[in-house]
Each structure stands twice: as C-alpha cells, then as structure tokens.
Design a protein around this motif. Structure first.
Motif, PDB file in Angstrom:
ATOM      1  N   GLU A 261      23.928  -0.050   0.827  1.00 60.55           N
ATOM      2  CA  GLU A 261      24.618  -1.194   1.414  1.00 60.55           C
ATOM      3  C   GLU A 261      24.012  -1.544   2.774  1.00 60.55           C
ATOM      4  O   GLU A 261      23.510  -0.680   3.498  1.00 60.55           O
ATOM      5  CB  GLU A 261      26.109  -0.883   1.581  1.00 60.55           C
ATOM      6  N   LEU A 262      24.066  -2.815   3.109  1.00 64.10           N
ATOM      7  CA  LEU A 262      23.602  -3.270   4.413  1.00 64.10           C
ATOM      8  C   LEU A 262      24.447  -2.675   5.523  1.00 64.10           C
ATOM      9  O   LEU A 262      25.677  -2.624   5.419  1.00 64.10           O
ATOM     10  CB  LEU A 262      23.681  -4.796   4.489  1.00 64.10           C
ATOM     11  N   THR A 263      23.796  -2.251   6.597  1.00 61.68           N
ATOM     12  CA  THR A 263      24.532  -1.793   7.772  1.00 61.68           C
ATOM     13  C   THR A 263      24.846  -2.978   8.672  1.00 61.68           C
ATOM     14  O   THR A 263      24.244  -4.059   8.553  1.00 61.68           O
ATOM     15  CB  THR A 263      23.706  -0.765   8.561  1.00 61.68           C
ATOM     16  N   ASP A 264      25.774  -2.780   9.587  1.00 59.42           N
ATOM     17  CA  ASP A 264      26.093  -3.842  10.548  1.00 59.42           C
ATOM     18  C   ASP A 264      24.868  -4.197  11.392  1.00 59.42           C
ATOM     19  O   ASP A 264      24.648  -5.364  11.726  1.00 59.42           O
ATOM     20  CB  ASP A 264      27.246  -3.399  11.454  1.00 59.42           C
ATOM     21  N   THR A 265      24.052  -3.183  11.715  1.00 52.22           N
ATOM     22  CA  THR A 265      22.842  -3.446  12.504  1.00 52.22           C
ATOM     23  C   THR A 265      21.870  -4.327  11.745  1.00 52.22           C
ATOM     24  O   THR A 265      21.308  -5.284  12.296  1.00 52.22           O
ATOM     25  CB  THR A 265      22.157  -2.116  12.866  1.00 52.22           C
ATOM     26  N   GLU A 266      21.667  -4.033  10.461  1.00 48.93           N
ATOM     27  CA  GLU A 266      20.753  -4.843   9.651  1.00 48.93           C
ATOM     28  C   GLU A 266      21.254  -6.281   9.517  1.00 48.93           C
ATOM     29  O   GLU A 266      20.475  -7.234   9.619  1.00 48.93           O
ATOM     30  CB  GLU A 266      20.582  -4.207   8.277  1.00 48.93           C
ATOM     31  N   ARG A 267      22.532  -6.433   9.324  1.00 54.72           N
ATOM     32  CA  ARG A 267      23.076  -7.786   9.187  1.00 54.72           C
ATOM     33  C   ARG A 267      22.907  -8.557  10.495  1.00 54.72           C
ATOM     34  O   ARG A 267      22.593  -9.760  10.481  1.00 54.72           O
ATOM     35  CB  ARG A 267      24.544  -7.736   8.765  1.00 54.72           C
TER      36      ARG A 267
END
Length: 464
Positions: A261-267
């Motif tokens: 799943e995408l992390t908040d940092t990646e998003r």
C-alpha cells in the motif's frame, strides 16, 4: 566560477561535447530495428559498434553476448578498490521501426541537430541514454584523479527490448555469476518534464491472458435454439461485467494479496508533482478520468494494480443482422501488478475466478503469456538516495520522485540478481519515443552525463 568538483565535471563535459555528439550520431545511423528480420545484420552491427566504443572508453572487458535472438553487449570496469560495491547499468541498443513516410521531417537514421535537440531514431530510446554513461565515466575519472571507477562498474545492453525482450531473462539467468551487483541502474526511462527532474522508483508488473469460450459446434439459429442453449458471447460479456465492482476494484478473489500500500509520504511526494489532469486527459485522448475509488490519477497508474479488457469478440461482426448464437467468443485481459503481488498467484486466481463463472455447456481454454514481475525500490534505500543526490548536483535543484505505470525487463534483473533497481533517465515526454521525429534535448542529455559522473562516488559511499 569557482573550481568545485561539480563545475569541473561540467567543464570537462562541455570540452568533449562535440566529439560525444559525433559518436552518438554515428551509432544512430545504424538502423538496429530488432522487430524487422531484414535488420538483423544491423542489430549485430550496432552491438559490435558499442562493444568497440566501450573498449575505446576504457572498459578493460567488453564482449558481445549471444542469445537465441539478437546479441547483447556486456562490459566491465573493476575498481582499484577491492571493497568497492558493484553497480550494473542496463539499457538497450535496438530501436523501433522508422521510415520517412511515417511522418518524419528528416531521415530517421540520419540524425540532425536543430534548436538544441538531436533528432533520430534511438536518440532518446535508448541509445542516447546508454551512451551518456561513456562520457560520464570519463568525466568521473578526469575530475577525481582516479584511474578506475569508484565502483566495480558493469554494463548490460540488450538487443531485443523493442521486441519484448524474449531472450533476456534466460541470458540473465545464464550469466548471473558475471552480472552480480549491489545495485542496478536502468537508463531506459525519463523525467517528468523539461524543468522537473525526477527519479523513478519502480515499475508495475504484467500478467496477460486470453479466454476462449466454445458453445455449439457451429453458429446456430437464434430463433430455433435461442434461450435454450448457452451462448458463449453472453458468457464472455458476463465475465467482463463481473471484472470490476462499482468502486473500480478488481473482483478476482485474492487479486490484492500482498499489495504494498502507498504510504502517506509517497502520496505526498506524488502530490508535489506539477500534474494537471486536464492536460493529461488530452494526452490520453479521453474525456474523463476513471478508476479505483479513493486514489488519484497518478496513484492509479503508478501504484495500484489494474485489470483491463484489451479485446473482446465473438459472433457476427458484419453489416446488418445475422440472428445466430455464435459457436465461440473470446476476451483478452491484462493485469498490471504492483510491488508485493506474485504473478503466478494472480494467474491462478484469475483462472479460478473465470472458471467459476463459465456456465455448464461452455468449453473453455485460458492461455497466459509469460508474466513480468513488478519492481519497487523503497524511498529510504541508500542507493536511491545516492541517485537523487547525483542528479541534484547535476541539475542544481530538488529532485522529485515518480513511478512508471508500464512494465519492462528491469524486474528480471531484480528477480534474478536480488539487487535493488534504480532508474536514471533524462528523457522527457516530448521526446516522442516510438513516434516520428524522436529527439533528445541536448541540455538534458549532458545533465545525464554529469549525473553519472557524480553517481559512482555517491554510490560507493552509500553502499559500503
């Protein structure tokens, strides 16, 4: 201008700019089109040209590696430091077909420089991006006083990428002992745009299948038999209708198993990119964005798995009416996979899902093509950060991060060699890969040279 290492690299690069472009133009004149058998000799000539040029650059090992198809080129330059990490650079020397009548303004295999750009087939994809490594390593040596690179440097340049790399994985498996590396640099990619330098952190994988359904032994009259026997075209339509739910999620049980799943940092990093959806839609020749609920457009095409109907057919397709129940129907499906998904598991899940929905009286055949695994390098990986630092030194600005929605042979390198894959490319969307008037921006091409000149020292420090 102060005599900093970065300025020294820039000065060296400029001093050798003309000779570098002359050499690149010579290579581009070789029409190494792997998809067309009449150019088999040209693909071989391209490999020979590169092999010789790498020796001239200084690589003590430069070899042509044969495959069951087109030849690849391998080169190696060991570091004088026995404890230095090993880095493998990947690219390809074959190109897409091209002809003047396709819409080119000039002969595609007679490169020209105009308005700060070099036009010619392969200028960006991928000869230009392979070749900047030759001047980059020379600049690295000249400005550091070294007699060998700061890393054990290897290159693998294949000759069939534009034909789907059918023999690449077998080559990597056969030569795995000589290809061992602590990191892989893929220079067959690009940046966000001309003013936004970026580093790609991963590519999606791919699984593809064709589902064939057979009902009556021949087309039969829909009045005499309709409503009383199973219709394979209806069965295919129901399969397609059941592929997604109302939120755009794939309904195949187990499809999302293992998805990273995408992390908040990646998003947040994706959101930093200057993305304009209206412009993107024009490029996509589409009227509206669509997809899995809860994700942005960039997140959908970079970091989420997908299922697409690539083709569907069955029954009468001509003008007018022909009231039949067709004897057969088929659908072609493709599944883009993200980090954490296993292609074998996905194929088994898709087969079970389809077979569960095929009605009695319908015979079926499900055929899968060879799958490609996804690859993803974590944002905090020291090798990725080294690439971003080297690129930042060349461009003099902050480097952002992207992913690639497509798939490629880079995953085979990660899978077989067990090394992280990093993407280093300077091409931009306007370069027109696979299209008429393919070009490379010369200022960006030499930023690629500067990046690689800095990269080997950065990686040597990061991977110890």
């Amino acid at each position: 201008m102060s005599d900093t290492p970065d300025n020294a690299v820039r000065t060296y690069t400029e001093q050798h700019r003309a000779a570098f472009l002359d050499d690149l133009a010579e290579w581009l004149r070789i029409p190494s089109v792997s998809a067309q058998p009449e150019h088999d000799g040209d693909v071989r000539r391209s490999a020979g040209w590169l092999c010789a040029k790498l020796k001239e650059t200084g690589f003590p090992v430069s070899e042509i590696w044969e495959t069951d198809g087109a030849p690849a080129v391998f080169a190696e330059w060991p570091s004088d430091d026995p404890d230095a990490p090993t880095v493998l650079v990947y690219g390809h020397h074959d190109v897409q077909p091209a002809a003047r009548e396709d819409g080119w303004d000039t002969d595609p295999f007679e490169p020209v420089i105009r308005d700060g750009r070099m036009y010619g087939r392969g200028a960006a994809d991928d000869k230009g991006q392979v070749f900047f490594h030759t001047l980059g390593v020379r600049a690295h040596l000249a400005t550091t006083g070294r007699t060998s690179p700061a890393v054990h440097l290897k290159l693998l340049v294949e000759g069939e990428e534009e034909s789907g790399s059918p023999h690449f994985r077998a080559l990597v498996e056969r030569q795995a002992g000589r290809l061992t590396a602590d990191a892989v640099i893929v220079s067959d990619t690009g940046m966000w745009d001309e003013t936004t330098p970026t580093v790609c952190t991963g590519m999606r994988g791919l699984a593809e299948c064709e589902i064939e359904l057979h009902g009556p032994a021949q087309d039969i009259h829909s009045g005499s038999f309709g409503g009383a026997v199973p219709n394979p075209a209806t069965a295919v339509a129901r399969l397609v209708a059941d592929l997604h739910d109302a939120d755009g999620r794939v309904t195949v049980p187990g499809f999302y198993d293992g998805v990273a799943e995408l992390t908040d940092t990646e998003r947040a990093l994706f959101a930093e990119l200057p993305f304009d959806e209206a412009t993107w839609l024009r490029t996509a020749k589409s009227q509206a964005a669509s997809g899995e609920t809860g994700y942005s457009t960039l997140e959908r095409i970079w970091a989420r798995p997908t299922a697409e109907v690539n083709g569907i057919g069955g029954g009468y397709q001509g003008a007018g009416s022909k009231t039949i129940i067709p004897s057969s129907a088929r659908v072609k499906l493709s599944f883009r996979l993200v980090a954490g998904q296993d292609p074998d598991h996905v194929q088994q899940a898709v087969q079970a899902w389809a077979e569960d929905r095929i009605p009695a009286g319908i015979r079926h055949r499900i055929t899968f093509l060879p799958a490609t695994r996804p690859c993803l390098t974590p944002l905090d990986h020291p090798a990725l950060q080294a690439v971003a630092r080297a690129m930042g030194r060349a461009f003099g600005q902050k480097i952002l991060f992207t992913r690639e929605g497509g798939s490629g042979p880079a995953a085979d390198l990660q899978d077989v060699l067990g090394a992280p894959v990093l993407f280093l490319g300077i091409s931009v969307p306007s370069d027109g890969w696979h299209a008429p008037n393919e070009k490379v921006e010369l200022d960006l091409l030499f930023k690629g040279v500067e990046t690689t000149a800095h990269l080997w020292g950065e990686l040597a420090a990061a991977l110890r």
